[in-house]
Design a protein around this motif. Structure first.
Motif, short mmCIF file in Angstrom:
data_model
loop_
_atom_site.label_atom_id
_atom_site.label_comp_id
_atom_site.label_asym_id
_atom_site.label_seq_id
_atom_site.Cartn_x
_atom_site.Cartn_y
_atom_site.Cartn_z
N LYS A 18 0.74 -1.10 0.02
CA LYS A 18 -0.12 -0.01 -0.03
C LYS A 18 0.74 1.30 0.10
O LYS A 18 0.73 2.14 -0.88
CB LYS A 18 -0.87 0.04 1.23
CG LYS A 18 -1.67 1.30 1.35
CD LYS A 18 -2.60 1.15 2.75
CE LYS A 18 -1.86 0.75 4.01
NZ LYS A 18 -2.44 0.67 5.21
N SER A 40 -1.11 10.95 9.76
CA SER A 40 -1.88 10.66 11.15
C SER A 40 -1.09 11.02 12.15
O SER A 40 0.10 11.06 12.15
CB SER A 40 -2.32 9.19 11.08
OG SER A 40 -3.24 8.87 10.10
N ARG A 44 2.81 4.77 18.33
CA ARG A 44 3.94 3.90 18.09
C ARG A 44 5.27 5.07 17.97
O ARG A 44 5.17 5.97 17.77
CB ARG A 44 3.53 3.07 17.02
CG ARG A 44 4.04 3.46 15.78
CD ARG A 44 4.27 2.10 14.86
NE ARG A 44 4.18 2.62 13.41
CZ ARG A 44 5.29 3.04 12.78
NH1 ARG A 44 5.96 3.82 13.27
NH2 ARG A 44 4.98 3.51 11.42
N ARG A 47 9.88 4.39 13.16
CA ARG A 47 11.02 3.21 12.72
C ARG A 47 12.26 4.11 12.07
O ARG A 47 12.09 5.28 11.87
CB ARG A 47 10.22 2.62 11.62
CG ARG A 47 9.26 1.65 12.35
CD ARG A 47 8.47 0.96 11.02
NE ARG A 47 7.29 0.37 11.50
CZ ARG A 47 6.20 0.12 10.33
NH1 ARG A 47 6.27 0.49 9.21
NH2 ARG A 47 5.09 -0.57 11.06
N TYR A 56 4.20 10.55 10.12
CA TYR A 56 3.23 10.43 11.09
C TYR A 56 3.75 11.74 12.00
O TYR A 56 4.66 12.51 11.92
CB TYR A 56 3.52 9.21 12.20
CG TYR A 56 2.61 7.85 11.65
CD1 TYR A 56 1.22 7.94 11.62
CD2 TYR A 56 3.50 6.91 10.99
CE1 TYR A 56 0.46 6.69 10.86
CE2 TYR A 56 2.87 5.83 10.37
CZ TYR A 56 1.48 5.66 10.51
OH TYR A 56 0.85 4.47 9.87
N GLU A 75 -11.51 10.41 13.08
CA GLU A 75 -11.55 8.94 13.70
C GLU A 75 -10.40 8.61 14.06
O GLU A 75 -9.36 9.28 14.07
CB GLU A 75 -11.88 8.14 12.37
CG GLU A 75 -10.45 8.16 11.14
CD GLU A 75 -9.42 7.39 11.76
OE1 GLU A 75 -9.69 6.29 12.47
OE2 GLU A 75 -8.43 7.72 11.56
N TYR A 84 -4.07 5.32 16.76
CA TYR A 84 -3.87 6.07 15.60
C TYR A 84 -4.97 7.11 15.22
O TYR A 84 -6.03 6.42 15.37
CB TYR A 84 -3.56 4.86 14.34
CG TYR A 84 -2.48 4.28 14.36
CD1 TYR A 84 -2.52 3.06 15.00
CD2 TYR A 84 -1.39 4.29 13.46
CE1 TYR A 84 -1.18 2.03 15.09
CE2 TYR A 84 -0.29 3.69 13.34
CZ TYR A 84 -0.17 2.53 14.36
OH TYR A 84 0.65 1.68 14.26
N GLY A 85 -4.72 8.34 14.81
CA GLY A 85 -5.74 9.00 14.44
C GLY A 85 -5.64 10.08 13.38
O GLY A 85 -4.55 10.45 13.01
N ASP A 104 -4.80 6.71 4.67
CA ASP A 104 -4.18 5.49 5.04
C ASP A 104 -4.38 4.86 6.20
O ASP A 104 -3.83 5.16 7.13
CB ASP A 104 -2.57 5.47 4.54
CG ASP A 104 -2.10 4.16 5.11
OD1 ASP A 104 -2.43 3.29 5.47
OD2 ASP A 104 -0.56 4.12 4.75
N ASP A 106 -6.96 1.96 8.87
CA ASP A 106 -7.30 0.46 8.98
C ASP A 106 -9.00 0.46 9.08
O ASP A 106 -9.61 1.53 8.72
CB ASP A 106 -6.93 -0.17 10.26
CG ASP A 106 -7.78 0.20 11.57
OD1 ASP A 106 -8.28 1.33 11.47
OD2 ASP A 106 -7.89 -0.45 12.39
N1 LIG Z 1 -7.88 4.12 12.04
C1 LIG Z 1 -6.41 4.43 11.69
N2 LIG Z 1 -5.66 3.62 11.01
C2 LIG Z 1 -4.52 4.35 10.76
C3 LIG Z 1 -3.99 5.69 11.10
N3 LIG Z 1 -2.96 5.69 10.37
C4 LIG Z 1 -2.44 4.45 10.16
N4 LIG Z 1 -3.32 3.38 10.39
C5 LIG Z 1 -3.29 1.94 10.23
O1 LIG Z 1 -2.43 1.63 11.15
C6 LIG Z 1 -1.89 0.28 10.79
C7 LIG Z 1 -0.36 0.14 11.15
O2 LIG Z 1 0.30 1.22 10.40
P1 LIG Z 1 1.66 1.35 10.47
O3 LIG Z 1 2.21 1.41 11.83
O4 LIG Z 1 2.30 2.44 9.59
O5 LIG Z 1 2.37 -0.12 10.11
P2 LIG Z 1 2.15 -0.70 8.66
O6 LIG Z 1 1.51 -1.79 8.68
O7 LIG Z 1 3.78 -1.19 8.30
O8 LIG Z 1 1.73 0.10 7.66
C8 LIG Z 1 -2.19 0.19 9.23
O9 LIG Z 1 -3.25 -0.54 8.76
C9 LIG Z 1 -2.51 1.88 8.89
O10 LIG Z 1 -3.42 1.96 7.68
C10 LIG Z 1 -5.14 6.53 11.49
O11 LIG Z 1 -5.28 7.56 11.57
N5 LIG Z 1 -6.33 5.81 11.79
#
Ligand SMILES: Nc1nc2c(ncn2[C@@H]2O[C@H](COP(=O)(O)OP(=O)(O)O)[C@@H](O)[C@H]2O)c(=O)[nH]1
Ligand SMILES: [Mg+2]
Length: 209
Positions: A18, A40, A44, A47, A56, A75, A84-85, A104, A106
């Motif tokens: 993605k 967002s 976490r 990295r 982020y 959200e 995450y928000g 991007d 979940d």
């Molecule tokens: N609900 C929500 N999910 C998010 C947000 N930002 C990232 N994510 C989701 O959190 C999950 C983990 O993201 P990340 O820590 O970047 O690890 P990744 O799986 O390597 O992309 C992914 O499914 C992202 O799409 C957000 O603002 N809100």
């Protein structure tokens, strides 16, 4: 003011490609600033190579809770133990200027956005095979078999929500998936209601008696 930009939600399990697709989409000359990706907030840790404010906004858990209380987020969700928000203000400004926004996020975030913004379009990206997904999840070295198993289980649980999305893409051939993603966005830009708002002046000149 009528919003003429569109919110595009993009979800996938980790390892489906993605991030590369989103980067490639934004780099296309035809994108030309009409499409922006929302940054967002997350609790976490960054990295290696991740920059605060670019990949982020990295915040402490207590700060995240303060932001929730202030109503900052469109959200938010807990994903694998971290918060995450998506913050609302910047997005609303962009949409009002006719700029499309990629989120991007979940499946939990996707549900919240759909409830509040029925005009949002959602896209789910699948990996080409289970083997390839496992290979990509294993690519980071030094992880125990348990950690890898955990990642696989999370990926399967994310993928089980595919049917809640408007569009389903398989990232088998990268260029093909990129073209499909771009086509979804272009088609939505041509939506009559949105074009009518964008071309109000043109329409009134064309239709003048
Ligand atoms: N609900 C929500 N999910 C998010 C947000 N930002 C990232 N994510 C989701 O959190 C999950 C983990 O993201 P990340 O820590 O970047 O690890 P990744 O799986 O390597 O992309 C992914 O499914 C992202 O799409 C957000 O603002 N809100
Ligand atoms: Mg990510």
């Amino acid at each position: 003011m009528a919003h003429i930009g569109t919110l595009f939600i993009i979800s996938s399990p980790s390892g489906a490609g993605k991030s590369s697709l989103i980067r490639a989409l934004l780099d296309r000359p035809s994108t030309d600033g009409r499409l922006q990706v929302s940054v967002s907030h997350t609790t976490r840790d960054p990295r290696p190579g991740e920059e605060d404010g670019v990949h982020y906004h990295f915040v402490e858990k207590s700060d995240f809770k303060t932001l929730i209380d202030r109503g900052t987020f469109y959200e938010w969700a807990e994903v694998f133990g971290n918060y995450y928000g998506t913050s609302r203000e910047w997005i609303d400004q962009q949409l009002a200027e006719g700029i499309d926004i990629l989120l991007d996020i979940d499946w939990q975030g996707a549900r919240q956005i759909r409830e509040q913004s029925p005009g949002a379009k959602s896209i789910f990206i699948l990996p080409p095979s289970r083997e390839e997904l496992e290979r990509r999840l294993n690519a980071r070295q030094q992880d125990s078999a348990d950690v890898i198993k955990g990642r696989m289980a999370k990926a399967v649980s994310e993928m089980s929500h595919y049917h809640e999305y408007d569009y389903l893409l398989v990232n088998d051939d990268f260029e093909h998936a990129l073209n499909q993603l771009s086509a979804v966005i272009e088609a939505e830009r041509a939506n009559t209601g949105k074009q009518a708002a964008r071309y109000e002046g043109l329409l009134s000149r064309l239709l003048a008696e």
